[in-house]
Write a protein that holds these residues in place. Structure first.
Motif, PDB file in Angstrom:
ATOM      1  N   THR A 148       0.813  -1.221   0.000  1.00  0.00           N
ATOM      2  CA  THR A 148       0.000   0.000   0.000  1.00  0.00           C
ATOM      3  C   THR A 148       0.846   1.270   0.000  1.00  0.00           C
ATOM      4  N   LYS A 149       2.165   1.113   0.196  1.00  0.00           N
ATOM      5  CA  LYS A 149       3.007   2.303   0.340  1.00  0.00           C
ATOM      6  C   LYS A 149       4.190   2.350  -0.618  1.00  0.00           C
ATOM      7  N   ILE A 150       4.423   1.277  -1.360  1.00  0.00           N
ATOM      8  CA  ILE A 150       5.653   1.197  -2.126  1.00  0.00           C
ATOM      9  C   ILE A 150       5.720   2.215  -3.262  1.00  0.00           C
ATOM     10  N   LYS A 151       4.574   2.573  -3.851  1.00  0.00           N
ATOM     11  CA  LYS A 151       4.595   3.556  -4.935  1.00  0.00           C
ATOM     12  C   LYS A 151       4.840   4.967  -4.417  1.00  0.00           C
ATOM     13  N   GLN A 152       4.258   5.271  -3.264  1.00  0.00           N
ATOM     14  CA  GLN A 152       4.375   6.619  -2.716  1.00  0.00           C
ATOM     15  C   GLN A 152       5.665   6.817  -1.914  1.00  0.00           C
ATOM     16  N   GLN A 153       6.162   5.742  -1.301  1.00  0.00           N
ATOM     17  CA  GLN A 153       7.318   5.866  -0.399  1.00  0.00           C
ATOM     18  C   GLN A 153       8.369   4.788  -0.665  1.00  0.00           C
ATOM     19  N   PRO A 154       8.897   4.688  -1.895  1.00  0.00           N
ATOM     20  CA  PRO A 154       9.827   3.596  -2.210  1.00  0.00           C
ATOM     21  C   PRO A 154      11.096   3.610  -1.362  1.00  0.00           C
ATOM     22  N   ARG A 155      11.640   4.790  -1.093  1.00  0.00           N
ATOM     23  CA  ARG A 155      12.859   4.857  -0.274  1.00  0.00           C
ATOM     24  C   ARG A 155      12.574   4.433   1.159  1.00  0.00           C
ATOM     25  N   GLN A 156      11.408   4.844   1.680  1.00  0.00           N
ATOM     26  CA  GLN A 156      11.024   4.465   3.035  1.00  0.00           C
ATOM     27  C   GLN A 156      10.849   2.956   3.142  1.00  0.00           C
ATOM     28  N   VAL A 157      10.291   2.352   2.103  1.00  0.00           N
ATOM     29  CA  VAL A 157      10.104   0.905   2.106  1.00  0.00           C
ATOM     30  C   VAL A 157      11.445   0.186   2.189  1.00  0.00           C
ATOM     31  N   ARG A 158      12.446   0.697   1.477  1.00  0.00           N
ATOM     32  CA  ARG A 158      13.781   0.074   1.565  1.00  0.00           C
ATOM     33  C   ARG A 158      14.343   0.214   2.982  1.00  0.00           C
ATOM     34  N   ASP A 159      14.095   1.367   3.611  1.00  0.00           N
ATOM     35  CA  ASP A 159      14.550   1.553   4.992  1.00  0.00           C
ATOM     36  C   ASP A 159      13.852   0.577   5.925  1.00  0.00           C
ATOM     37  N   TRP A 160      12.543   0.381   5.724  1.00  0.00           N
ATOM     38  CA  TRP A 160      11.802  -0.562   6.564  1.00  0.00           C
ATOM     39  C   TRP A 160      12.299  -1.981   6.352  1.00  0.00           C
ATOM     40  N   LEU A 161      12.665  -2.309   5.122  1.00  0.00           N
ATOM     41  CA  LEU A 161      13.201  -3.637   4.826  1.00  0.00           C
ATOM     42  C   LEU A 161      14.491  -3.875   5.618  1.00  0.00           C
ATOM     43  N   GLU A 162      15.386  -2.892   5.607  1.00  0.00           N
ATOM     44  CA  GLU A 162      16.629  -3.029   6.359  1.00  0.00           C
ATOM     45  C   GLU A 162      16.366  -3.085   7.860  1.00  0.00           C
ATOM     46  N   ARG A 163      15.352  -2.341   8.313  1.00  0.00           N
ATOM     47  CA  ARG A 163      14.965  -2.393   9.730  1.00  0.00           C
ATOM     48  C   ARG A 163      14.560  -3.805  10.130  1.00  0.00           C
ATOM     49  N   GLU A 164      13.774  -4.475   9.280  1.00  0.00           N
ATOM     50  CA  GLU A 164      13.326  -5.830   9.600  1.00  0.00           C
ATOM     51  C   GLU A 164      14.465  -6.837   9.512  1.00  0.00           C
ATOM     52  N   TYR A 165      15.401  -6.607   8.602  1.00  0.00           N
ATOM     53  CA  TYR A 165      16.575  -7.475   8.542  1.00  0.00           C
ATOM     54  C   TYR A 165      17.437  -7.313   9.792  1.00  0.00           C
ATOM     55  N   THR A 166      17.452  -6.114  10.344  1.00  0.00           N
ATOM     56  CA  THR A 166      18.172  -5.889  11.601  1.00  0.00           C
ATOM     57  C   THR A 166      17.439  -6.547  12.761  1.00  0.00           C
ATOM     58  N   ARG A 167      16.120  -6.482  12.725  1.00  0.00           N
ATOM     59  CA  ARG A 167      15.319  -7.100  13.791  1.00  0.00           C
ATOM     60  C   ARG A 167      15.499  -8.615  13.785  1.00  0.00           C
ATOM     61  N   PHE A 168      15.462  -9.215  12.616  1.00  0.00           N
ATOM     62  CA  PHE A 168      15.603 -10.664  12.477  1.00  0.00           C
ATOM     63  C   PHE A 168      16.709 -10.967  11.460  1.00  0.00           C
ATOM     64  N   PRO A 169      17.968 -10.998  11.890  1.00  0.00           N
ATOM     65  CA  PRO A 169      19.074 -11.242  10.961  1.00  0.00           C
ATOM     66  C   PRO A 169      18.927 -12.528  10.146  1.00  0.00           C
ATOM     67  N   ARG A 170      18.217 -13.504  10.710  1.00  0.00           N
ATOM     68  CA  ARG A 170      18.033 -14.761   9.981  1.00  0.00           C
ATOM     69  C   ARG A 170      17.258 -14.544   8.681  1.00  0.00           C
ATOM     70  N   LEU A 171      16.347 -13.564   8.671  1.00  0.00           N
ATOM     71  CA  LEU A 171      15.615 -13.274   7.440  1.00  0.00           C
ATOM     72  C   LEU A 171      16.545 -12.716   6.369  1.00  0.00           C
ATOM     73  N   LYS A 172      17.501 -11.907   6.781  1.00  0.00           N
ATOM     74  CA  LYS A 172      18.454 -11.374   5.806  1.00  0.00           C
ATOM     75  C   LYS A 172      19.303 -12.494   5.224  1.00  0.00           C
TER      76      LYS A 172
END
Length: 236
Positions: free
Chosen positions: A103-127
């Motif tokens: 719902t946000k990737i078109k309007q906030q693509p850079r923010q989505v990449r930041d959120w992706l890295e945030r989740e990889y930091t939260r769960f390194p196994r996902l990265k």
């Protein structure tokens, strides 16, 4: 933050929820406990627009969301982690995460990449498994993915449906520790959990649902030491 008022839900002739009312304040962890078939999953689906109400109202941050479609409710800031995880097994871990931000990737693509890295930091196994098909992950890894996928829309409130289901004690602890951390980050959480003692131990308040109705409510500490709750739900 969330107000559920006299909600009734039917599946055909069967009444799954019978006049359920509850409140969740901003910044709380509120637990919902009860036996299988009590209506807990139905209640979460009603809140997130996945089932229709026969009667009642649901208010989120002062806005009536009764009858809204699920994607519209998601846009308002409610993330849903469903029972059984329901990851997209034929898609990669990273694709699952990005789909969580649809719902946000078109309007906030850079923010989505930041959120992706945030989740990889939260769960390194996902990265580590970012290019791996989600269907090949262990149950605990899939639960991490389901939680992070919901967080990819940057919700203010999360509804979690049985996050410990089928997990080893180690993964259960990790998921519950993450719930506590999310509250510290400012998230509001409505938690449905079969491990009643664990849920009550990390929650501020709790409701007991029985046969589609609220049977008891109170502070989590009080319910954790209530004789009836201990006897019926905590295995003592």
């Amino acid at each position: 933050m969330l107000s559920v008022n006299n909600v009734r839900v039917h599946y055909g002739m069967a009444e799954a929820l019978r006049g359920v009312s509850l409140e969740v304040a901003k910044g709380e962890i509120v637990a919902m406990i009860g036996r299988n078939g009590a209506g807990k999953t139905t209640l979460l689906k009603a809140i997130t627009g996945l089932v229709k109400l026969r009667e009642g109202d649901i208010i989120y941050q002062g806005e009536r969301i009764t009858g809204m479609q699920a994607h519209a409710i998601m846009r308002l800031g409610i993330g849903h982690v469903p029972q059984g995880r329901q990851v997209f097994g034929d898609q990669t871990v990273e694709d699952n995460l990005i789909l969580g931000a649809f719902t946000k990737i078109k309007q906030q693509p850079r923010q989505v990449r930041d959120w992706l890295e945030r989740e990889y930091t939260r769960f390194p196994r996902l990265k580590e498994r970012s290019k791996q098909l989600a269907g090949t992950l262990s149950g605990g890894e899939q639960q991490m993915l389901a939680l992070s996928r919901a967080l990819m829309s940057d919700p203010e409130m999360l509804v979690l449906d049985e996050p410990s289901m089928g997990l080893s004690p180690l993964f259960v602890k990790q998921i519950l520790d993450t719930v506590i951390q999310l509250r510290k980050e400012g998230k509001t959480i409505l938690l449905v959990e079969q491990l009643a003692a664990a849920a009550l131990s990390i929650s501020d308040r709790a409701y007991v649902l029985s046969s589609g109705q609220i049977e008891m409510s109170g502070t989590a500490s009080d319910l954790l030491h209530d004789e009836k709750v201990v006897r019926t739900y905590l295995g003592a």
